[in-house]
Scaffold this motif. Sequence first.
Motif, short mmCIF file in Angstrom:
data_model
loop_
_atom_site.label_atom_id
_atom_site.label_comp_id
_atom_site.label_asym_id
_atom_site.label_seq_id
_atom_site.Cartn_x
_atom_site.Cartn_y
_atom_site.Cartn_z
N ALA A 25 0.83 -1.21 0.00
CA ALA A 25 0.00 0.00 0.00
C ALA A 25 0.86 1.26 0.00
CB ALA A 25 -0.93 -0.01 1.22
N ILE A 26 1.95 1.24 0.80
CA ILE A 26 2.85 2.40 0.84
C ILE A 26 3.50 2.63 -0.51
CG2 ILE A 26 5.00 3.26 1.83
CD1 ILE A 26 4.20 1.87 4.46
N GLY A 28 2.29 1.76 -3.41
CA GLY A 28 1.25 2.27 -4.30
C GLY A 28 1.00 3.75 -4.12
N VAL A 29 0.98 4.20 -2.85
CA VAL A 29 0.78 5.62 -2.58
C VAL A 29 1.93 6.45 -3.14
CG1 VAL A 29 0.65 7.35 -0.75
CG2 VAL A 29 -0.67 5.24 -0.55
N LEU A 30 3.16 5.96 -2.96
CA LEU A 30 4.33 6.69 -3.48
C LEU A 30 4.28 6.80 -5.00
CD1 LEU A 30 7.17 5.21 -1.24
CD2 LEU A 30 6.18 7.51 -1.13
N ALA A 32 1.54 6.73 -6.83
CA ALA A 32 0.45 7.65 -7.15
C ALA A 32 0.88 9.10 -6.97
CB ALA A 32 -0.75 7.35 -6.27
N LEU A 33 1.75 9.36 -5.99
CA LEU A 33 2.23 10.72 -5.76
C LEU A 33 3.26 11.14 -6.80
CD1 LEU A 33 2.61 10.68 -1.87
CD2 LEU A 33 0.86 11.89 -3.19
#
Length: 336
Positions: A25-26, A28-30, A32-33
């Motif tokens: 999840a982390i 994926g967030v990175l 996306a950012l």
Amino acid sequence: MPHSSVLMRRHPRAFTLVELLVVIAIIGVLIALLLPAVQQAREAARRSQCINNLKQIGLAAHNHHDTFLKFPAALYNHNNGYAPNNESDQIGPNWAVKLLPFVEQSALYDIFEVNENNANTVDKWQRDVTLPNGQYARAQEIPAYMCPSDAASKTPYSGVGGNWGRGNYAANGGFGSWWNDGESYTPNGYSSSVNSDGCFTVNKGRNMAAVTDGTSNSVLVAEVRIGEVDTDQRGVWAMGVSGSSIVNNFSRGDCHGPNDKNGNSDDVYDCQDFADGTGGCWEGCTNTQAVARSLHPGIVNVVMIDGSVRSVAETIDQPTWAFMHAIRDGVPYQKP
């Protein structure tokens, strides 16, 4: 003691399922950012290349002016005026063909063997452009004529014999009937009629002296988008008709400015609406107008007659946009 040493030996601890999901999840967030930043960097590079292309075209036009004491004509044709639809007997060499020697494409220009404006220019062009060498030449994609942001498929245009290559830059024909000199129109949002002549017209190259509003106030060449299907002639660099290699931003009727979203804003023969919903055309009409368009977010790039390049916001007010396309409207104070 051997027994106690065995008891003290520890096995490596593995990730639990929950920990693994948290790590994923982390990541994926990175991503996306970071992805928007990467896309913005890529678009900035594409925009920079587009600006460089326009600078090259502006320099080429100036070199043509230095050589022949005038800019090239928008196109040469038989009837000294409007070229309806895409009829081959109306279409001769256009400004983009005439600038080929000045954008490091002399070999391609020599294939066409274009003469300066004379009685047989159009007839000779029609012979040369339909011969095998001419078909090869007209199908080429000229690096200086292509914006890297236009992601449309570069499918050749299939009309007038087919195999016509695409490009992204169009000559400024003013904001009225680019095939007629001296016409006047009243732009949307303006109270009076003004001269609508652009820098390019039919069978006649204008010179610097004709630009009475000032060369830094008037557009030379603007971006145009490529048609997304083979029957849409928008963005055909070697064809001198509206939407192919000429824009005349009426700033009246259905056409309201750069990157116009109106579904009827491009009056181009046999064109089709853009699939991304960013604006379309009045299908089945004659070639009368086409607006400057790009896929750069929020702007369209233009090169002015003095050779400077500007990124014009698509929110520009309509009179100012119209006056930017007129070389002798008499209201230079309206120009940004």
